[in-house]
Design a protein around this motif. Structure first.
Motif, PDB file in Angstrom:
ATOM      1  N   UNK A  29      29.292  55.303 -32.367  1.00 26.95           N
ATOM      2  CA  UNK A  29      30.105  56.176 -31.534  1.00 26.95           C
ATOM      3  C   UNK A  29      29.721  57.629 -31.843  1.00 26.95           C
ATOM      4  N   UNK A  30      29.422  58.416 -30.829  1.00 26.98           N
ATOM      5  CA  UNK A  30      29.025  59.809 -31.072  1.00 26.98           C
ATOM      6  C   UNK A  30      30.173  60.625 -31.644  1.00 26.98           C
ATOM      7  N   UNK A  31      29.812  61.683 -32.333  1.00 33.15           N
ATOM      8  CA  UNK A  31      30.815  62.607 -32.839  1.00 33.15           C
ATOM      9  C   UNK A  31      31.491  63.295 -31.659  1.00 33.15           C
ATOM     10  N   UNK A  32      32.722  63.725 -31.838  1.00 33.15           N
ATOM     11  CA  UNK A  32      33.397  64.456 -30.758  1.00 33.15           C
ATOM     12  C   UNK A  32      32.634  65.731 -30.413  1.00 33.15           C
ATOM     13  N   UNK A  33      32.739  66.145 -29.178  1.00 33.45           N
ATOM     14  CA  UNK A  33      32.086  67.365 -28.714  1.00 33.45           C
ATOM     15  C   UNK A  33      33.060  68.541 -28.796  1.00 33.45           C
ATOM     16  N   UNK A  34      32.588  69.686 -29.278  1.00 33.86           N
ATOM     17  CA  UNK A  34      33.461  70.857 -29.265  1.00 33.86           C
ATOM     18  C   UNK A  34      33.601  71.397 -27.846  1.00 33.86           C
ATOM     19  N   UNK A  35      34.700  72.068 -27.603  1.00 34.80           N
ATOM     20  CA  UNK A  35      34.873  72.753 -26.323  1.00 34.80           C
ATOM     21  C   UNK A  35      33.842  73.872 -26.237  1.00 34.80           C
ATOM     22  N   UNK A  36      33.587  74.336 -25.043  1.00 35.61           N
ATOM     23  CA  UNK A  36      32.615  75.384 -24.801  1.00 35.61           C
ATOM     24  C   UNK A  36      32.903  76.622 -25.661  1.00 35.61           C
ATOM     25  N   UNK A  37      31.866  77.131 -26.307  1.00 32.29           N
ATOM     26  CA  UNK A  37      31.916  78.342 -27.140  1.00 32.29           C
ATOM     27  C   UNK A  37      32.901  78.238 -28.296  1.00 32.29           C
ATOM     28  N   UNK A  38      33.103  77.037 -28.794  1.00 32.67           N
ATOM     29  CA  UNK A  38      33.893  76.821 -30.005  1.00 32.67           C
ATOM     30  C   UNK A  38      33.092  75.925 -30.945  1.00 32.67           C
ATOM     31  N   UNK A  39      33.588  75.797 -32.154  1.00 33.81           N
ATOM     32  CA  UNK A  39      32.952  74.937 -33.156  1.00 33.81           C
ATOM     33  C   UNK A  39      33.875  73.771 -33.477  1.00 33.81           C
ATOM     34  N   UNK A  41      26.775  62.312 -45.310  1.00 30.59           N
ATOM     35  CA  UNK A  41      25.715  61.356 -44.985  1.00 30.59           C
ATOM     36  C   UNK A  41      26.128  60.393 -43.872  1.00 30.59           C
ATOM     37  N   UNK A  42      27.360  59.964 -43.885  1.00 32.76           N
ATOM     38  CA  UNK A  42      27.855  59.078 -42.822  1.00 32.76           C
ATOM     39  C   UNK A  42      27.859  59.805 -41.481  1.00 32.76           C
ATOM     40  N   UNK A  43      28.275  61.060 -41.487  1.00 28.88           N
ATOM     41  CA  UNK A  43      28.273  61.844 -40.251  1.00 28.88           C
ATOM     42  C   UNK A  43      26.860  62.066 -39.734  1.00 28.88           C
ATOM     43  N   UNK A  44      25.920  62.298 -40.652  1.00 28.93           N
ATOM     44  CA  UNK A  44      24.518  62.460 -40.244  1.00 28.93           C
ATOM     45  C   UNK A  44      23.996  61.187 -39.592  1.00 28.93           C
ATOM     46  N   UNK A  45      24.315  60.043 -40.167  1.00 28.98           N
ATOM     47  CA  UNK A  45      23.872  58.768 -39.606  1.00 28.98           C
ATOM     48  C   UNK A  45      24.487  58.541 -38.229  1.00 28.98           C
ATOM     49  N   UNK A  46      25.752  58.889 -38.090  1.00 25.78           N
ATOM     50  CA  UNK A  46      26.420  58.736 -36.790  1.00 25.78           C
ATOM     51  C   UNK A  46      25.779  59.655 -35.750  1.00 25.78           C
ATOM     52  N   UNK A  47      25.454  60.857 -36.174  1.00 25.85           N
ATOM     53  CA  UNK A  47      24.834  61.822 -35.258  1.00 25.85           C
ATOM     54  C   UNK A  47      23.423  61.379 -34.877  1.00 25.85           C
ATOM     55  N   UNK A  48      22.671  60.841 -35.832  1.00 25.56           N
ATOM     56  CA  UNK A  48      21.316  60.360 -35.554  1.00 25.56           C
ATOM     57  C   UNK A  48      21.320  59.219 -34.546  1.00 25.56           C
ATOM     58  N   UNK A  49      22.367  58.410 -34.569  1.00 31.56           N
ATOM     59  CA  UNK A  49      22.449  57.258 -33.669  1.00 31.56           C
ATOM     60  C   UNK A  49      22.887  57.643 -32.257  1.00 31.56           C
ATOM     61  N   UNK A  50      23.384  58.852 -32.091  1.00 30.59           N
ATOM     62  CA  UNK A  50      23.881  59.289 -30.779  1.00 30.59           C
ATOM     63  C   UNK A  50      22.725  59.636 -29.847  1.00 30.59           C
ATOM     64  N   UNK A  51      22.985  59.523 -28.550  1.00 31.91           N
ATOM     65  CA  UNK A  51      22.014  59.967 -27.558  1.00 31.91           C
ATOM     66  C   UNK A  51      21.772  61.460 -27.747  1.00 31.91           C
ATOM     67  N   UNK A  52      20.583  61.908 -27.408  1.00 25.61           N
ATOM     68  CA  UNK A  52      20.237  63.317 -27.600  1.00 25.61           C
ATOM     69  C   UNK A  52      21.228  64.251 -26.897  1.00 25.61           C
ATOM     70  N   UNK A  53      21.689  63.871 -25.723  1.00 22.82           N
ATOM     71  CA  UNK A  53      22.637  64.708 -24.977  1.00 22.82           C
ATOM     72  C   UNK A  53      24.000  64.810 -25.664  1.00 22.82           C
ATOM     73  N   UNK A  54      24.322  63.850 -26.539  1.00 22.91           N
ATOM     74  CA  UNK A  54      25.617  63.833 -27.222  1.00 22.91           C
ATOM     75  C   UNK A  54      25.564  64.452 -28.613  1.00 22.91           C
TER      76      UNK A  54
END
Length: 140
Positions: free
Chosen positions: A1-11, A54-67
């Motif tokens: 599951x991809x990490x949540x996306x921040x709102x525009x111009x936020x972190x 490390x877990x977050x990095x693995x989750x991010x690596x598994x996400x589609x590039x757009x996500x």
């Protein structure tokens, strides 16, 4: 599951410690009070309880590039227990896993510059002090 996306111009500020609801409220209040504009997208989902970099990095690596996202901030146990509430900034792109801490005072500056790609994560990480905390750029 991809990490949540921040709102525009936020972190993205991701909560990983769920031991004290009052501390989480204090973190959000400190960040919101630090800047004139909204700089954070807060995520408080139990699936991230105790998760490490490390877990977050693995989750991010598994996400589609757009996500994928480039960086994020964690509200971990240190954030919740330290009166200054220093977030853990995490690089997810250029130097995956590189971190530094940042207090609410400097969060709006870092968030704004990273969200518009005006500066790189390394610019701030390289300026962190001996404790690994960014406290502004040395004017000297």
């Amino acid at each position: 599951m991809p990490l949540p996306q921040p709102d525009d111009l936020t972190s993205l500020v991701l909560r990983t410690d769920f031991g004290d609801e009052g501390a989480w409220d204090a973190v959000k209040a400190a960040l919101d009070a630090a800047g004139e504009y909204r700089h954070a997208t807060y995520v408080s989902q139990l699936r991230f309880a105790g998760v490490g970099v490390q877990t977050l990095l693995a989750e991010e690596d598994a996400a589609d590039e757009d996500d994928q996202i480039v960086y994020m901030f964690l509200a971990d146990a240190v954030t919740m227990n330290d009166p200054a509430h220093p977030l853990l900034a995490v690089d997810l792109s250029d130097e995956p896993g590189r971190t530094f801490r940042v207090t609410a005072r400097w969060f709006p500056d870092i968030s704004a510059n990273l969200s518009i790609a005006n500066m790189d994560f390394a610019d701030f990480a390289d300026a962190a002090d001996g404790s690994g905390t960014f406290r502004g750029f040395d004017e000297g």
